[in-house]
Design a protein around this motif. Structure first.
Motif, mmCIF file in Angstrom:
data_model
loop_
_atom_site.group_PDB
_atom_site.id
_atom_site.type_symbol
_atom_site.label_atom_id
_atom_site.label_comp_id
_atom_site.label_asym_id
_atom_site.label_seq_id
_atom_site.Cartn_x
_atom_site.Cartn_y
_atom_site.Cartn_z
ATOM 1 N N THR A 14 21.502 2.989 -6.317
ATOM 2 C CA THR A 14 20.625 2.742 -5.170
ATOM 3 C C THR A 14 19.150 2.640 -5.548
ATOM 4 N N ASP A 15 18.797 2.799 -6.828
ATOM 5 C CA ASP A 15 17.402 2.694 -7.253
ATOM 6 C C ASP A 15 16.924 1.255 -7.120
ATOM 7 N N GLU A 16 15.779 1.096 -6.439
ATOM 8 C CA GLU A 16 15.175 -0.223 -6.281
ATOM 9 C C GLU A 16 13.685 -0.137 -6.566
ATOM 10 N N ILE A 17 13.130 -1.222 -7.075
ATOM 11 C CA ILE A 17 11.688 -1.370 -7.198
ATOM 12 C C ILE A 17 11.269 -2.306 -6.074
ATOM 13 N N VAL A 18 10.282 -1.889 -5.293
ATOM 14 C CA VAL A 18 9.797 -2.688 -4.180
ATOM 15 C C VAL A 18 8.400 -3.181 -4.509
ATOM 16 N N PHE A 19 8.196 -4.482 -4.370
ATOM 17 C CA PHE A 19 6.889 -5.103 -4.504
ATOM 18 C C PHE A 19 6.450 -5.512 -3.104
ATOM 19 N N ALA A 20 5.338 -4.990 -2.634
ATOM 20 C CA ALA A 20 4.844 -5.291 -1.288
ATOM 21 C C ALA A 20 3.457 -5.918 -1.398
ATOM 22 N N VAL A 21 3.261 -7.051 -0.716
ATOM 23 C CA VAL A 21 1.982 -7.748 -0.707
ATOM 24 C C VAL A 21 1.357 -7.554 0.673
ATOM 25 N N PHE A 22 0.089 -7.127 0.681
ATOM 26 C CA PHE A 22 -0.644 -6.854 1.910
ATOM 27 C C PHE A 22 -1.865 -7.753 2.005
ATOM 28 N N LYS A 23 -2.326 -7.982 3.228
ATOM 29 C CA LYS A 23 -3.590 -8.678 3.459
ATOM 30 C C LYS A 23 -4.463 -7.768 4.303
ATOM 31 N N MET A 24 -5.689 -7.555 3.840
ATOM 32 C CA MET A 24 -6.642 -6.722 4.556
ATOM 33 C C MET A 24 -7.772 -7.614 5.045
ATOM 34 N N THR A 25 -8.197 -7.383 6.300
ATOM 35 C CA THR A 25 -9.235 -8.199 6.911
ATOM 36 C C THR A 25 -10.320 -7.305 7.475
ATOM 37 N N LYS A 26 -11.578 -7.710 7.250
ATOM 38 C CA LYS A 26 -12.722 -6.949 7.759
ATOM 39 C C LYS A 26 -12.881 -7.231 9.250
ATOM 40 N N LYS A 27 -12.986 -6.170 10.033
ATOM 41 C CA LYS A 27 -13.240 -6.258 11.471
ATOM 42 C C LYS A 27 -14.461 -5.412 11.787
ATOM 43 N N ALA A 28 -15.078 -5.668 12.932
ATOM 44 C CA ALA A 28 -16.323 -4.972 13.294
ATOM 45 C C ALA A 28 -16.135 -3.463 13.408
ATOM 46 N N ASN A 29 -15.088 -3.025 14.128
ATOM 47 C CA ASN A 29 -14.930 -1.583 14.348
ATOM 48 C C ASN A 29 -13.954 -0.911 13.383
ATOM 49 N N GLN A 30 -12.952 -1.644 12.888
ATOM 50 C CA GLN A 30 -11.993 -1.072 11.933
ATOM 51 C C GLN A 30 -11.300 -2.200 11.190
ATOM 52 N N ASN A 31 -11.207 -2.069 9.885
ATOM 53 C CA ASN A 31 -10.494 -3.064 9.093
ATOM 54 C C ASN A 31 -9.021 -3.045 9.456
ATOM 55 N N THR A 32 -8.375 -4.193 9.342
ATOM 56 C CA THR A 32 -6.952 -4.287 9.656
ATOM 57 C C THR A 32 -6.173 -4.626 8.394
ATOM 58 N N ILE A 33 -4.903 -4.287 8.423
ATOM 59 C CA ILE A 33 -4.043 -4.557 7.281
ATOM 60 C C ILE A 33 -2.686 -5.009 7.807
ATOM 61 N N GLU A 34 -2.104 -5.980 7.133
ATOM 62 C CA GLU A 34 -0.778 -6.459 7.496
ATOM 63 C C GLU A 34 0.031 -6.677 6.229
ATOM 64 N N ILE A 35 1.339 -6.588 6.387
ATOM 65 C CA ILE A 35 2.218 -6.813 5.242
ATOM 66 C C ILE A 35 2.596 -8.293 5.252
ATOM 67 N N ILE A 36 2.457 -8.942 4.105
ATOM 68 C CA ILE A 36 2.757 -10.369 3.999
ATOM 69 C C ILE A 36 4.185 -10.584 3.529
ATOM 70 N N SER A 37 4.577 -9.834 2.491
ATOM 71 C CA SER A 37 5.932 -9.998 1.971
ATOM 72 C C SER A 37 6.367 -8.770 1.197
ATOM 73 N N THR A 38 7.670 -8.621 1.086
ATOM 74 C CA THR A 38 8.243 -7.584 0.220
ATOM 75 C C THR A 38 9.362 -8.204 -0.594
ATOM 76 N N THR A 39 9.496 -7.742 -1.809
ATOM 77 C CA THR A 39 10.579 -8.164 -2.687
ATOM 78 C C THR A 39 11.189 -6.908 -3.262
ATOM 79 N N LYS A 40 12.522 -6.835 -3.219
ATOM 80 C CA LYS A 40 13.227 -5.679 -3.764
ATOM 81 C C LYS A 40 14.086 -6.126 -4.934
ATOM 82 N N SER A 41 14.121 -5.275 -5.940
ATOM 83 C CA SER A 41 14.899 -5.561 -7.128
ATOM 84 C C SER A 41 15.537 -4.263 -7.607
ATOM 85 N N ASN A 42 16.756 -4.320 -8.072
ATOM 86 C CA ASN A 42 17.400 -3.128 -8.617
ATOM 87 C C ASN A 42 16.687 -2.719 -9.896
#
Length: 136
Positions: A14-42
């Motif tokens: 069940t061991d997996e390596i997860v690669f997660a790509v995020f995008k962070m955006t500057k906003k006036a009151n608080q920066n935002t972050i979203e997940i773009i993609s994930t890839t899992k590999s044994n």
């Protein structure tokens, strides 16, 4: 010749390596972050090397498995980059570059069960803020 069992990494099915790509955006009151993609590999990750990062501006990633905190990582703030360049006097100079948006990735070891990542932002002279929690 006998093999030394302590040198062999034990990997469960069940061991997996997860690669997660995020995008962070500057906003006036608080920066935002979203997940773009994930890839899992044994597989099983080798131990990571701690790299020095800016001690005033960074992200903290709390990694949970089945609602138990299993790891905390600090990563360089994607919107606040320190760069070095050669100036007109042929000397290296360090400068902070502020970006409006940027992508970054993490990799982590996932074991059996439910995994989530909570991301906190730490900025100089401001309280630590929770940005988002993602399920992987």
């Amino acid at each position: 010749m006998q093999s030394n069992e302590s040198e062999v990494a034990t990997k469960s099915p069940t061991d997996e390596i997860v690669f997660a790509v995020f995008k962070m955006t500057k906003k006036a009151n608080q920066n935002t972050i979203e997940i773009i993609s994930t890839t899992k590999s044994n597989g099983k990750m080798k131990p990571e090397i701690e790299r020095p990062i800016d001690s005033e501006n960074y992200l903290t990633l709390e990694i949970f498995e089945n609602d138990n905190l299993v790891q905390t990582k600090r990563v360089e703030h994607p919107l606040l980059k320190n760069v070095e360049y050669l100036n007109d006097n042929n000397q290296y100079v360090s400068k902070q570059v502020d970006l409006d948006d940027a992508e970054f990735f993490i990799r982590l070891q996932k074991k059996e069960g439910f995994t989530k990542v909570r991301i906190w932002e730490t900025l100089k002279d401001t309280p630590k803020k929770e940005l988002q929690t993602f399920k992987l």
